[in-house]
Design a protein around this motif. Structure first.
Motif, PDB file in Angstrom:
ATOM      1  N   LYS A  52       0.839  -1.203   0.000  1.00  0.00           N
ATOM      2  CA  LYS A  52       0.000   0.000   0.000  1.00  0.00           C
ATOM      3  C   LYS A  52       0.868   1.245   0.000  1.00  0.00           C
ATOM      4  O   LYS A  52       1.949   1.257   0.564  1.00  0.00           O
ATOM      5  CB  LYS A  52      -0.904  -0.021   1.223  1.00  0.00           C
ATOM      6  CG  LYS A  52      -1.913  -1.149   1.131  1.00  0.00           C
ATOM      7  CD  LYS A  52      -3.102  -0.913   2.010  1.00  0.00           C
ATOM      8  CE  LYS A  52      -4.275  -1.749   1.550  1.00  0.00           C
ATOM      9  NZ  LYS A  52      -3.976  -3.165   1.331  1.00  0.00           N
ATOM     10  N   LYS A  53       0.322   2.306  -0.620  1.00  0.00           N
ATOM     11  CA  LYS A  53       1.143   3.504  -0.716  1.00  0.00           C
ATOM     12  C   LYS A  53       0.839   4.449   0.436  1.00  0.00           C
ATOM     13  O   LYS A  53      -0.274   4.448   0.979  1.00  0.00           O
ATOM     14  CB  LYS A  53       0.952   4.190  -2.055  1.00  0.00           C
ATOM     15  CG  LYS A  53      -0.408   4.670  -2.397  1.00  0.00           C
ATOM     16  CD  LYS A  53      -0.272   5.601  -3.604  1.00  0.00           C
ATOM     17  CE  LYS A  53      -1.331   5.344  -4.613  1.00  0.00           C
ATOM     18  NZ  LYS A  53      -1.200   5.537  -5.932  1.00  0.00           N
ATOM     19  N   ALA A 201      13.463   3.479   4.779  1.00  0.00           N
ATOM     20  CA  ALA A 201      13.012   2.407   5.675  1.00  0.00           C
ATOM     21  C   ALA A 201      11.535   2.116   5.488  1.00  0.00           C
ATOM     22  O   ALA A 201      10.769   2.043   6.440  1.00  0.00           O
ATOM     23  CB  ALA A 201      13.303   2.771   7.125  1.00  0.00           C
ATOM     24  N   THR A 202      11.092   1.983   4.250  1.00  0.00           N
ATOM     25  CA  THR A 202       9.733   1.550   3.949  1.00  0.00           C
ATOM     26  C   THR A 202       9.822   0.432   2.915  1.00  0.00           C
ATOM     27  O   THR A 202      10.909   0.140   2.414  1.00  0.00           O
ATOM     28  CB  THR A 202       8.873   2.674   3.351  1.00  0.00           C
ATOM     29  OG1 THR A 202       9.501   3.098   2.141  1.00  0.00           O
ATOM     30  CG2 THR A 202       8.726   3.842   4.286  1.00  0.00           C
ATOM     31  N   ALA A 203       8.675  -0.144   2.597  1.00  0.00           N
ATOM     32  CA  ALA A 203       8.660  -1.198   1.581  1.00  0.00           C
ATOM     33  C   ALA A 203       8.443  -0.623   0.184  1.00  0.00           C
ATOM     34  O   ALA A 203       8.357  -1.371  -0.781  1.00  0.00           O
ATOM     35  CB  ALA A 203       7.567  -2.208   1.905  1.00  0.00           C
ATOM     36  N   VAL A 204       8.336   0.707   0.059  1.00  0.00           N
ATOM     37  CA  VAL A 204       8.099   1.330  -1.241  1.00  0.00           C
ATOM     38  C   VAL A 204       9.273   1.018  -2.176  1.00  0.00           C
ATOM     39  O   VAL A 204      10.420   1.303  -1.820  1.00  0.00           O
ATOM     40  CB  VAL A 204       7.933   2.840  -1.069  1.00  0.00           C
ATOM     41  CG1 VAL A 204       7.866   3.533  -2.401  1.00  0.00           C
ATOM     42  CG2 VAL A 204       6.697   3.130  -0.242  1.00  0.00           C
ATOM     43  N   PRO A 205       8.995   0.417  -3.353  1.00  0.00           N
ATOM     44  CA  PRO A 205      10.103  -0.097  -4.165  1.00  0.00           C
ATOM     45  C   PRO A 205      11.187   0.938  -4.461  1.00  0.00           C
ATOM     46  O   PRO A 205      12.366   0.642  -4.283  1.00  0.00           O
ATOM     47  CB  PRO A 205       9.411  -0.545  -5.455  1.00  0.00           C
ATOM     48  CG  PRO A 205       8.027  -0.846  -5.056  1.00  0.00           C
ATOM     49  CD  PRO A 205       7.684   0.084  -3.941  1.00  0.00           C
ATOM     50  N   LEU A 206      10.787   2.136  -4.886  1.00  0.00           N
ATOM     51  CA  LEU A 206      11.805   3.113  -5.270  1.00  0.00           C
ATOM     52  C   LEU A 206      12.693   3.467  -4.080  1.00  0.00           C
ATOM     53  O   LEU A 206      13.918   3.464  -4.173  1.00  0.00           O
ATOM     54  CB  LEU A 206      11.142   4.372  -5.831  1.00  0.00           C
ATOM     55  CG  LEU A 206      12.110   5.498  -6.191  1.00  0.00           C
ATOM     56  CD1 LEU A 206      13.034   5.074  -7.314  1.00  0.00           C
ATOM     57  CD2 LEU A 206      11.368   6.753  -6.581  1.00  0.00           C
ATOM     58  N   TRP A 207      12.087   3.751  -2.957  1.00  0.00           N
ATOM     59  CA  TRP A 207      12.868   4.199  -1.797  1.00  0.00           C
ATOM     60  C   TRP A 207      13.682   3.061  -1.209  1.00  0.00           C
ATOM     61  O   TRP A 207      14.820   3.240  -0.792  1.00  0.00           O
ATOM     62  CB  TRP A 207      11.937   4.781  -0.730  1.00  0.00           C
ATOM     63  CG  TRP A 207      11.052   5.874  -1.228  1.00  0.00           C
ATOM     64  CD1 TRP A 207      11.295   6.674  -2.321  1.00  0.00           C
ATOM     65  CD2 TRP A 207       9.788   6.293  -0.689  1.00  0.00           C
ATOM     66  NE1 TRP A 207      10.258   7.554  -2.473  1.00  0.00           N
ATOM     67  CE2 TRP A 207       9.324   7.350  -1.495  1.00  0.00           C
ATOM     68  CE3 TRP A 207       9.022   5.879   0.387  1.00  0.00           C
ATOM     69  CZ2 TRP A 207       8.117   7.996  -1.248  1.00  0.00           C
ATOM     70  CZ3 TRP A 207       7.831   6.521   0.641  1.00  0.00           C
ATOM     71  CH2 TRP A 207       7.376   7.567  -0.167  1.00  0.00           C
TER      72      TRP A 207
ATOM     73  N   PRO B 160       5.529  -4.964   4.529  1.00  0.00           N
ATOM     74  CA  PRO B 160       5.987  -5.564   3.270  1.00  0.00           C
ATOM     75  C   PRO B 160       4.909  -6.363   2.560  1.00  0.00           C
ATOM     76  O   PRO B 160       5.132  -6.827   1.447  1.00  0.00           O
ATOM     77  CB  PRO B 160       7.154  -6.454   3.693  1.00  0.00           C
ATOM     78  CG  PRO B 160       7.108  -6.552   5.166  1.00  0.00           C
ATOM     79  CD  PRO B 160       6.168  -5.542   5.715  1.00  0.00           C
ATOM     80  N   PHE B 161       3.745  -6.540   3.190  1.00  0.00           N
ATOM     81  CA  PHE B 161       2.665  -7.299   2.564  1.00  0.00           C
ATOM     82  C   PHE B 161       1.478  -6.421   2.180  1.00  0.00           C
ATOM     83  O   PHE B 161       0.473  -6.922   1.694  1.00  0.00           O
ATOM     84  CB  PHE B 161       2.183  -8.405   3.508  1.00  0.00           C
ATOM     85  CG  PHE B 161       3.248  -9.387   3.877  1.00  0.00           C
ATOM     86  CD1 PHE B 161       3.583 -10.416   3.021  1.00  0.00           C
ATOM     87  CD2 PHE B 161       3.932  -9.273   5.071  1.00  0.00           C
ATOM     88  CE1 PHE B 161       4.570 -11.320   3.355  1.00  0.00           C
ATOM     89  CE2 PHE B 161       4.921 -10.177   5.417  1.00  0.00           C
ATOM     90  CZ  PHE B 161       5.245 -11.197   4.555  1.00  0.00           C
ATOM     91  N   PRO B 257       5.030 -11.141  -1.740  1.00  0.00           N
ATOM     92  CA  PRO B 257       6.436 -11.024  -2.134  1.00  0.00           C
ATOM     93  C   PRO B 257       7.165 -12.341  -1.897  1.00  0.00           C
ATOM     94  O   PRO B 257       6.876 -13.047  -0.934  1.00  0.00           O
ATOM     95  CB  PRO B 257       6.973  -9.924  -1.213  1.00  0.00           C
ATOM     96  CG  PRO B 257       6.062  -9.922  -0.050  1.00  0.00           C
ATOM     97  CD  PRO B 257       4.716 -10.367  -0.527  1.00  0.00           C
ATOM     98  N   LYS B 258       8.083 -12.644  -2.793  1.00  0.00           N
ATOM     99  CA  LYS B 258       8.768 -13.933  -2.701  1.00  0.00           C
ATOM    100  C   LYS B 258       9.639 -13.994  -1.444  1.00  0.00           C
ATOM    101  O   LYS B 258       9.564 -14.930  -0.674  1.00  0.00           O
ATOM    102  CB  LYS B 258       9.628 -14.139  -3.937  1.00  0.00           C
ATOM    103  CG  LYS B 258      10.276 -15.503  -3.981  1.00  0.00           C
ATOM    104  CD  LYS B 258      11.032 -15.720  -5.266  1.00  0.00           C
ATOM    105  CE  LYS B 258      10.811 -17.127  -5.785  1.00  0.00           C
ATOM    106  NZ  LYS B 258      10.441 -17.145  -7.188  1.00  0.00           N
TER     107      LYS B 258
END
Ligand code: SF4
Ligand code: SF4
Ligand code: SF4
Lengths: 412, 293
Positions: A52-53, A201-207, B160-161, B257-258
């Motif tokens: 989620k964003k 420190a997030t799961a956001v792909p770019l960061w 992460p999910f 995610p894998k």
């Protein structure tokens, strides 16, 4: 009338083209998923976003920008105060303290505006969590507010706005010294750094993918925008032109550092993530940040005039360019990051790695060591009143040495 | 004692009883009538008001590249309900002649999975929360305290999910509580209670893990060689998941995610890199101020 209106709306919504399922909208009207430019062997769940964003909009990027300026200006004012020329550099200290004060007044307001429950702002200060950059950052911002206030008060007294002899004047001079100024400088650097750590420190792909390059990038940008803000203040405040270009080397060094962080971060991005930097409107914002905020000022400072009215105007112009570029850098980084969360390919591209055993490996892991064959259905628990009661009563032999990584779970 | 879920997707029939039970028990509002246009899944995703989400993955026989981790096994020799009729349904007229033949739809297989908050061992949301609103409760679950959360939204991109979300009219973050209230009263969570096939099993994690490993081995022994466990016995940054899954396709097909990564593992290196840049720039600035003009 309402009936007519709602039937028109209903009718429109029945048109096949008008419906876009959530999360699968056109990306700002530009790139309709025209296939994957990068061939991946991975599926996704109907192209739905994996993570989620964040909801962050203008208060956050404005805060990152303003906080960066305050932090950079604090650090530069501190260095000028402790090491600089006692006469020529006072104007730097003065401008730095004023700008720092404005910054730490504006920043918390922006941060609180962004909260969805602003009245609970103080809950941020009920714990200290070093693993949570947002928590650490709130502490940094709070302490910077106090320190900036102390040093600002001294500046106000030194400038003669409050007479030295008065009670307030004495109090201000007593409560600040070189130590508070030093702490303000260190705190300012911390404020510039933590905003970058907050993003990485997030799961956001770019960061997440740019990882350790965002914090130094934002810190360098804080230094360049801080220096630019001080220069702007001095140029407007009528400091003589010969003295005006004092901070130019610092600005240049910070810009060079920014450019290297950008290049390093970009080189680390996976192709799927890189698309969100190089494509579409965000690409334009990044280009503005680099062209207007970095390359332009760099050239202007090296080639532009240093004397006379032209020198003053050049200084003004470069400062404005650096400040605008710094804003676009924060904006582009946040918006492109938000967009990359919608892209399952980008998410999966950074979470491949090792860490998952193949079905065959797992089968081997779990089936070795069983000397009796499985009885079909044994593992499906019988009807049970409540799964709190252990539903498993079968014995499981200890796995052989090649078995899974958690043997203690199986021997219990 | 940590409790959790073992969700065996091979048993899921996609009835959405868990979704409904969760909504009812937790009094969550409806999400409107939006149609996603994808498969049978109009719930679309977990959200602040949807704490269970049943994913439907339709895998037609004709699909060239299946999202399978390994090729699907040949059909089992077990007779199917229609007695092995592969031609479809014959409609007979009154004289016993076939008047209409309806072919079976091209459904190779259904993959259904009831997704939920994983209550990770190393939870990104918990570590990110700046107010300390997210805690690990006595049942081992990751719980958002609604009286503390100030709606900063930092937990949302830190999961992460993609589980936890902000509720927009309320402002706070919400997600599955692992039915904290029911567990307090010694009841199993509403979703597991409602699940008619026991695809969702709730219990002590040690028991569940043992049962899950046994189930994988059993499925492989039966020839279902694509079954594997997601979320336990793996070296990932988030550690074991307290809600783990038995899957048949690669995790990406279910939107997982894998190798999920813990965002907070980047905090230390971020500060280090940032402070290194700060040191370099400060020393340089100090030299500038020391220099003769
Ligand atoms: S799945 Fe996400 S929301 Fe649930 S515990 Fe893990 S990090 Fe938190
Ligand atoms: S939104 Fe609430 S629960 Fe989430 S990180 Fe912020 S304070 Fe914590
Ligand atoms: S454990 Fe409770 S809150 Fe969580 S998904 Fe199940 S019913 Fe909903």
């Amino acid at each position: 009338m309402p009936g007519l209106f709602s039937s028109i709306i209903t009718g429109l919504s029945l048109l096949p083209a008008s419906y876009e399922p959530p999360g699968m909208e056109k990306r700002g009207g530009r790139r309709k998923r025209r296939g994957r430019s990068v061939e991946t062997e991975f599926a996704s769940y109907y192209n739905r976003p994996v993570i989620k964003k964040p909801h962050w909009v203008w208060p956050i990027w404005t805060y990152f920008w303003a906080g960066g300026i305050a932090g950079g200006a604090s650090a530069i004012a501190t260095l000028a105060h402790l090491l600089g020329d006692k006469e020529a550099d006072v104007s730097i200290v003065r401008a730095g303290r004023y700008i720092g004060m404005v910054g730490v007044i504006v920043s918390p307001v922006l941060l609180i505006i962004d909260l969805q429950r602003p009245e609970r702002f103080h809950h941020m200060l009920r714990v200290l969590k070093l693993r949570s950059p947002l928590n650490t950052g709130t502490w940094i911002l709070t302490s910077l507010g106090v320190l900036s206030g102390l040093n600002f008060a001294r500046q106000v007294v030194e400038d003669g706005i409050i007479p030295e002899g008065s009670f307030l004047g004495k109090l201000a001079l007593l409560s600040s010294n070189n130590a508070t100024q030093l702490l303000q400088g260190v705190d300012g650097l911390a404020l510039g750094t933590y905003t970058g750590v907050l993003l990485s420190a997030t799961a956001v792909p770019l960061w997440a993918n740019a990882n350790e390059s965002i914090a130094p990038l934002f810190l360098s940008s804080a230094m360049s925008t801080g220096a630019a803000a001080i220069s702007l203040g001095r140029a407007v405040g009528g400091v003589e032109v010969e003295n005006l270009h004092r901070l130019d080397p610092i600005e240049r060094m910070a810009i060079i550092s920014e450019l290297s962080c950008l290049a390093y971060g970009y080189s680390k991005l996976t192709p799927e993530v890189r698309r969100h930097v190089t494509d579409g409107p965000n690409a334009r914002s990044f280009l503005i940040a680099i062209g207007l905020g970095m390359l332009g000022p760099l050239l202007l400072q090296l080639l532009g005039p240093k004397k006379g009215l032209a020198g003053r105007l050049t200084s003004l112009l470069t400062s404005l360019m650096v400040l605008t570029g710094g804003f676009f850098l924060r904006y582009a980084t946040i918006v492109a990051g938000k967009e990359s969360t919608d892209d399952p390919d980008a998410c999966h591209s950074i979470t491949r790695g090792p860490g998952r055993a193949s079905p065959e490996e797992q089968a081997q892991r779990y089936s070795t060591g069983h000397d009796k064959p499985f009885e079909a259905g044994r593992s499906i628990p019988e009807a049970r009143p409540n799964s709190f009661e252990a539903a498993v009563s079968f014995e499981m032999n200890a796995p052989s040495s090649t078995a899974g990584s958690k043997p203690e779970d199986q021997t219990s | 004692m940590a409790n959790g879920f073992f969700t065996d997707t091979t048993l899921c029939i996609g009835c959405k009883a868990c979704e409904v039970a969760c909504k009812q028990w937790n009094q969550l509002p409806a999400d409107g009538y939006a149609m996603t246009g994808m498969s049978y899944d109009n719930t679309a995703a977990l959200s602040a008001t949807t704490w269970r989400h049943v994913a439907f993955i339709e895998v037609p026989k004709s699909k060239k590249r299946l999202p399978m981790a390994t090729p699907a096994p040949p059909p089992a020799a077990v007779p199917s309900a229609d007695g092995g009729n592969s031609e479809g349904l014959k409609i007979l007229n009154i004289n016993g002649e076939a008047s209409l033949q309806v072919g079976f739809p091209d459904i190779g297989q259904w993959l259904m999975m009831s997704d939920v908050c994983k209550h990770c061992t190393n939870a990104g949301c918990l570590q990110a929360c700046p107010t300390g609103a997210i805690i690990r409760n006595e049942f081992g679950a990751v719980y958002v305290q609604p009286d503390i959360c100030n709606g900063c939204g930092y937990c949302v991109p830190s999961c992460p999910f993609g589980v936890v979300a902000l509720q927009h009219d309320d402002g706070r973050a919400f997600k599955c509580t692992l039915c904290y209230d029911r567990q307090k009263d010694g009841l199993e969570p509403a979703c597991a209670k409602a699940c008619p096939t026991d695809s969702i099993t709730f219990g002590n994690l040690d028991d569940l893990k043992m049962r899950a490993r046994q189930r994988v081995a059993e499925l492989h022994a039966r020839g279902e060689t694509s079954a594997y466990l997601y979320g336990v016995d793996e070296e990932t940054e988030v550690g074991d998941l307290n809600a783990f899954f038995l899957l048949k396709a690669e995790p990406e097909a279910y939107g997982l995610p894998k190798a999920p990564r813990l965002p907070q593992d980047r905090v230390g290196r971020g500060y280090l890199a940032g402070f290194a840049a700060a040191a370099v720039l400060s020393v340089f600035s100090a030299l500038v101020f020391k220099s003769k003009r």
